[in-house]
Design a protein around this motif. Structure first.
Motif, PDB file in Angstrom:
ATOM      1  N   LYS B  84       0.840  -1.177   0.000  1.00 15.36           N
ATOM      2  CA  LYS B  84       0.000   0.000   0.000  1.00 15.36           C
ATOM      3  C   LYS B  84       0.884   1.239   0.000  1.00 15.36           C
ATOM      4  CE  LYS B  84      -4.290  -1.452   0.172  1.00 15.36           C
ATOM      5  NZ  LYS B  84      -5.245  -1.026  -0.852  1.00 15.36           N
ATOM      6  N   GLU B  87      -3.882   4.925   0.427  1.00 17.76           N
ATOM      7  CA  GLU B  87      -5.001   3.978   0.484  1.00 17.76           C
ATOM      8  C   GLU B  87      -4.999   3.011  -0.698  1.00 17.76           C
ATOM      9  OE1 GLU B  87      -7.236   7.521   0.658  1.00 17.76           O
ATOM     10  OE2 GLU B  87      -8.281   6.917   2.487  1.00 17.76           O
TER      11      GLU B  87
ATOM     12  N   TYR C 298     -14.443  -0.959  10.899  1.00 22.65           N
ATOM     13  CA  TYR C 298     -13.137  -1.526  10.539  1.00 22.65           C
ATOM     14  C   TYR C 298     -13.313  -2.990  10.140  1.00 22.65           C
ATOM     15  CZ  TYR C 298     -11.025   2.443  12.991  1.00 22.65           C
ATOM     16  OH  TYR C 298     -10.649   3.704  13.399  1.00 22.65           O
ATOM     17  N   PHE C 351     -13.766   3.099   1.830  1.00 23.30           N
ATOM     18  CA  PHE C 351     -12.360   2.997   1.432  1.00 23.30           C
ATOM     19  C   PHE C 351     -12.284   2.950  -0.102  1.00 23.30           C
ATOM     20  CE2 PHE C 351      -8.245   0.560   1.326  1.00 23.30           C
ATOM     21  CZ  PHE C 351      -7.505   1.437   2.087  1.00 23.30           C
ATOM     22  N   ILE C 356      -7.768  -4.804   0.877  1.00 15.42           N
ATOM     23  CA  ILE C 356      -7.728  -4.305   2.246  1.00 15.42           C
ATOM     24  C   ILE C 356      -6.982  -5.268   3.158  1.00 15.42           C
ATOM     25  CG2 ILE C 356      -9.838  -2.948   2.144  1.00 15.42           C
ATOM     26  CD1 ILE C 356     -11.108  -5.435   3.603  1.00 15.42           C
ATOM     27  N   THR C 360      -8.828  -2.085   8.344  1.00 17.09           N
ATOM     28  CA  THR C 360      -9.045  -0.980   7.406  1.00 17.09           C
ATOM     29  C   THR C 360     -10.371  -0.289   7.713  1.00 17.09           C
ATOM     30  OG1 THR C 360      -7.793  -2.056   5.639  1.00 17.09           O
ATOM     31  CG2 THR C 360      -9.454  -0.458   4.952  1.00 17.09           C
ATOM     32  N   GLN C 361     -10.374   1.052   7.583  1.00 15.74           N
ATOM     33  CA  GLN C 361     -11.631   1.810   7.678  1.00 15.74           C
ATOM     34  C   GLN C 361     -12.472   1.506   6.455  1.00 15.74           C
ATOM     35  OE1 GLN C 361     -11.780   5.955   8.357  1.00 15.74           O
ATOM     36  NE2 GLN C 361     -10.469   5.940  10.173  1.00 15.74           N
TER      37      GLN C 361
ATOM     38  N   ASP D  94       1.815   3.500   9.317  1.00 17.26           N
ATOM     39  CA  ASP D  94       0.985   2.760   8.372  1.00 17.26           C
ATOM     40  C   ASP D  94       0.918   3.550   7.056  1.00 17.26           C
ATOM     41  OD1 ASP D  94      -1.138   1.660   6.951  1.00 17.26           O
ATOM     42  OD2 ASP D  94      -2.270   1.174   8.758  1.00 17.26           O
ATOM     43  N   VAL D  96      -1.045   3.477   4.746  1.00 14.48           N
ATOM     44  CA  VAL D  96      -2.414   3.797   4.317  1.00 14.48           C
ATOM     45  C   VAL D  96      -2.876   5.130   4.900  1.00 14.48           C
ATOM     46  CG1 VAL D  96      -4.828   3.060   4.464  1.00 14.48           C
ATOM     47  CG2 VAL D  96      -3.032   1.377   3.957  1.00 14.48           C
ATOM     48  N   ASN D  97      -2.547   5.375   6.164  1.00 16.60           N
ATOM     49  CA  ASN D  97      -3.137   6.534   6.835  1.00 16.60           C
ATOM     50  C   ASN D  97      -2.159   7.344   7.688  1.00 16.60           C
ATOM     51  OD1 ASN D  97      -2.764   4.823   9.029  1.00 16.60           O
ATOM     52  ND2 ASN D  97      -4.809   3.948   8.784  1.00 16.60           N
ATOM     53  N   GLY D 151      -8.628  -0.282  14.348  1.00 18.86           N
ATOM     54  CA  GLY D 151      -7.648  -0.082  13.272  1.00 18.86           C
ATOM     55  C   GLY D 151      -6.475  -1.047  13.369  1.00 18.86           C
TER      56      GLY D 151
END
Lengths: 372, 372, 372, 372
Positions: B84, B87, C298, C351, C356, C360-361, D94, D96-97, D151
């Motif tokens: 990743k 996102e 999540y 998302f 994922i 993951t949100q 992370d 992703v975020n 999360g």
């Protein structure tokens, strides 16, 4: 007697904010005519020592009269320099598509063959040189105008190639990951290898693999080979191009930069670019190998690695290069594993991170090396 | 009468934790002999719809008797799938070095020429096929054992190629960025283009550019061309390979996956892989172009872009493709700029982000297209 | 009668090339005095629709007389806008250290309490407002001069906050990943929620969590609460701040941008910023929830996911939200898994990638929502 | 007399391939009861030296009898370890975020206050300790079962915290970017600072800022402070937790790892965990500062930088720390710029790349330091 100095900016891209991205160009013009020199640095964004070298060259060329012209383009990739991924610079390739920033130069062998056929028997070497140069530059200009457009890396490369192909001596300043100093030298220019103060020399054949040095020397080498055959006597254009690897990426050193600048000035002096200079190459041990013997050692395993063999060290067959840790086996004899040299070799560079997947370029090594 | 089913895992890499990374392999073996089929998906990590397609194929092949063998390898790149960057999935290239995950397959033209010369006049097509296949597979095995090791992407590719080169029909399931469905078809297999339910067809020449379909069909096409010349009559091996682009990356749809599975089963039925199946290709409009007319439109500018022309739409010369916003000019007439079609075209895919640098692949378009 | 117009650039950072990075600032000044409005967009680099909205606002404000002042800062994060990681924009956080670009604004509650104590009984609301504003602006200026320096994101944020804290109405234009339009409204300003044409409203408490809207309204809300208590009568400063989420990131639409501009002008008209305008909010269904009921779902699993529930849809308890594919189980009943709604809800965003990891949100959802 | 040894794996996440990601857990149990020790490494993926330290600790604990229990969790973040961005490991957050992998531990001050009130006057320290521990562990278990999910980083952190909160002595092994060895010590445990062989000590207050050491010691410190007040005599739980920074990220050294293992064993011996061991801390100079005096120096400029001051060196006010190069000014006196120390200081770590934007954490420095 002193040089004329000019500073310009060349637009090479536009960012998502709609703003031009440009590269600085420093130009010294001697009072007397002479060869053209083109030096660039940091086409790979994390390879920054060349910028320090160009800084020192500029200080020197303010004092040192030249003949001909020297063009210096530091930090020649404003996109690559500014892409961070974590704390490091993700500068070797376009983050959008993985394109190596040093692989978009133009080269077309068939075109050189056609050109060779177009050469008249009575055409002089300077005439041929000027006509060939113009033809390549016309093609570069045309490609930059392509109606469907061209890619970001390619545009950057062609813009720089326009400057480089105009020159007689081209130096592309790079760095390895964790690396000792080394230089790529075309086989036909082997004699020039000892004009630099660089201890490790890779002799490369007349084969275009995408880099600027090859894009510069391959056309001339191919052309002079064809014409020498045709005329049954040596035709020489005197064009040379090199990739210089000035140590490790992600670090700069002003002291080392001065050493590197001296090394380059020694070469330029040997090539007649400097006027009344007493800069000569150092007496030093220089070790060379052919490109085919410059071997990549890939890991078979993933894990964490200590690099035991240092760049530049002479390693005997069977000696350890690296020690690997496997975190799942810390209680067993498989916790660590030594990676041994398969033959006598000199590690020139190694991967810059202790964490590796299988298939990582662990080391690049000189094998079957010899002294110059 | 029913198929035999097996499930295996193939280790293709090891990560920095020292753990094996493997890909699942689903194998259906018919009661009767017949052709071998190899289908893989997600060699590019963000191109995930093929996994859904393979899911549907597996459900169908549990019911549908086949002859020969069908091997299905979903999610064939466990490294690429799991990288990743923000996102999204950075799945097209190795984040370490920019290597495209779909460019490390083996191909060596000179070797095919040598092989062609080794073929005896009385050697039958099945004999030649079996001997050539074995030779390539031997080379792949040897390359995987290379004492200095090989790169991560190359190992993954060669491991998959070992499976693919054993097959008669090879389907590599991909996605475009924002894309309509399209397929790459070797020119010699044009007749097969209408056996799929895919509206856009790119006819590609016998030139290896690195992808799995080419690594599969180029050797056979080259060999059959050489042998046909030699024997003065058509020699055919019946091997075909295709890259199928199943819509857009970063999304999956189970409903579309069923449609895609049907499309593939239609092809397999036409090729005699299915027993007593009544699945036939749909009657539909199919539009094709030659690879040289499949054009990339690069942006000259950076900025923010609205994609006005949708993938699959027929666009006339002069119609707008995209509208660009320049945030520095919001008060002037240069605030927006239309990018127009230079000729009649069908946009097949476009870049997936509104933010672009200059030199971005904005659209890939069919030009000079025709109906099949 | 017409507005005065000015355009400036504010330097907010310097890149590795040593070059200034700046943001454009468009300023409209009405002939008559009135409230100050501050609107920015794209503090998160991939959230670009706000730039189109500001484009349309500028076109409108060229015609529409205002009182007071409107400042528009599109593309307010020149760093975040230009960081690509693959084809997408890595715009939510600094790639060097993970710092969210929208979390470096200044807020200090104890300081507000001190200020409240310093207020004289006879100090008028305009006097208090002016003095408090000045005090905060002095602190911002001081922080920007900190002798040990401050971080990149913080400097950017404080520079923008200097503009924002001067305004009475502050709009921060964002986008969700894949998202329907929604707005964050401070509870005390709930009446303003119906002045926009935005269907989903999140009512947020007086708690600073780092964003610009909170950095703007929390000090005023806190201060007016303290002073109202002290004076035993309502003290109101009339300052409001909102985060507007204008649909999905990574796309722009000029048509939608016009709708969004109208929505904002309706609000500004209701607040008395426009002169003789007939723009009023649309009659539409608006649904709200309190921040504590705006729930993140999540994932427990990793895999590939089809988003079945679309942003804005009303979903009943037990209905499917998403369908997950597990590539290791394609032959078993565990191949797919439905993720169901635990209660009645409206998914507001999901998302943006089908791939994922666990944790993951997946969705953010309105629960316990009600009509405004 | 010898220790019992067990090895387990704990699942902490699932990746996009649907596969479990786990961490190895090595457990030594002494024959006699005694304190519990928990040691983890590499919660930040690029900080790998701790894995080597744990390797050496395991070799030693095979020989060295302990009382109580020692749990070692190397490479405790299988996600972070395996995210490459270019050649380096993007392991701090992370991708992703942007969530820091070391900030998702649980801490709730109000809960500790409630607990303190629940303590009976006659409840013994061991009883209180056991009951408090159980209560926190119950909450951790509950949080991991949260019906809307949690999360990725938080799940990882809570899983590790379940192990850590059970222990009396907790060591979290980290690395700085380019760094000398240093340790974070809670002020109340200052006496323990000299039990390690670590030359630089940061004394931190009782304030939770998100890291594992704080999540471990803050509850106990807070509780013992409250109870000491209540009982009017010192209540002590004897729980300590430290973050150890074992030099620089992205490198491992087996030799240094042995030194680090010795340092940790000295501490454990001092705390009574080892049986008949003669490992004692070295006599060495140890320098400390309070957290508030551990200062970050941010750059005001972007450019390329040589780090002149080395981590661990004593630098006087006015001495140069770094030298900056600006590629646009190579011909002017602004080509280089020295960054000077504002006061006497010891640089503890510096940024690992020569290329910096403005607002980069150039150095972290001890100021107002003193000898221990």
């Amino acid at each position: 007697m002193s040089n004329q100095f000019k500073k310009e900016y060349i637009v090479v891209a536009q960012n998502a904010s709609g703003r031009n991205m440009n590269v600085p160009l420093y130009r010294f013009i001697g009072e007397k005519p002479g060869p053209k020199v083109y030096i660039q640095s940091s086409i790979h964004g994390a390879e920054v020592q060349g910028n320090v070298v160009i800084y020192h060259l500029i200080q020197r060329l303010k004092q040192q009269p030249i003949c001909g012209e020297v063009i210096l383009v530091p930090n020649c990739n404003p996109v690559g320099t500014n892409i961070k991924a974590g704390e490091y610079t993700l500068g070797r390739f376009d983050p959008v598509n993985g394109t190596n920033w040093n692989r978009g130069y133009f080269y077309d062998e068939s075109l050189i063959q056609e050109f060779a056929q177009s050469v008249q028997d009575d055409e002089s070497v300077p005439q041929i040189k000027q006509r060939f140069r113009q033809q390549i530059k016309d093609i570069l200009a045309e490609k930059l105008q392509e109606s469907w457009g061209i890619g970001l890396a390619q545009r950057l490369n062609l813009k720089l190639q326009q400057l480089a192909f105009d020159a007689d001596f081209v130096l592309d300043l790079h760095n390895g990951p964790v690396s000792t100093r080394h230089i790529y030298v075309p086989e036909y220019a082997q004699a020039s290898a000892t004009m630099f103060n660089i201890p490790h020399v890779i002799l490369i054949p007349n084969k275009f693999a995408g880099a600027l040095d090859e894009a510069t020397f391959c056309p001339w080498w191919t052309l002079q080979t064809l014409l020498s055959d045709k005329r049954q006597k040596a035709v020489e254009f005197g064009v040379e191009a090199f990739t210089l690897e000035m140590g490790s990426q992600e670090v700069i050193s002003f002291t080392d930069g001065e050493y590197d600048a001296n090394s380059i000035l020694s070469y330029l002096n040997a090539k007649g670019c400097l006027i009344e200079s007493d800069i000569y190459p150092q007496t030093m041990r220089r070790v060379a190998t052919y490109l085919k013997n410059y071997k990549v050692l890939y890991t078979q395993q993933g894990g964490m690695v200590e690099y035991l063999a240092k760049p530049g060290e002479m390693i005997k067959q069977g000696q350890p290069l690296a020690k690997l840790l496997n975190v799942d086996e810390l209680d067993t004899p498989n916790a660590t594993e030594l990676i041994l040299a398969q033959c006598d070799l000199i590690p020139i560079l190694h991967f810059p991170s202790a964490s590796i997947l299988s298939g990582t370029q662990l080391y690049k090594c000189f094998t079957h090396y010899f002294e110059l």
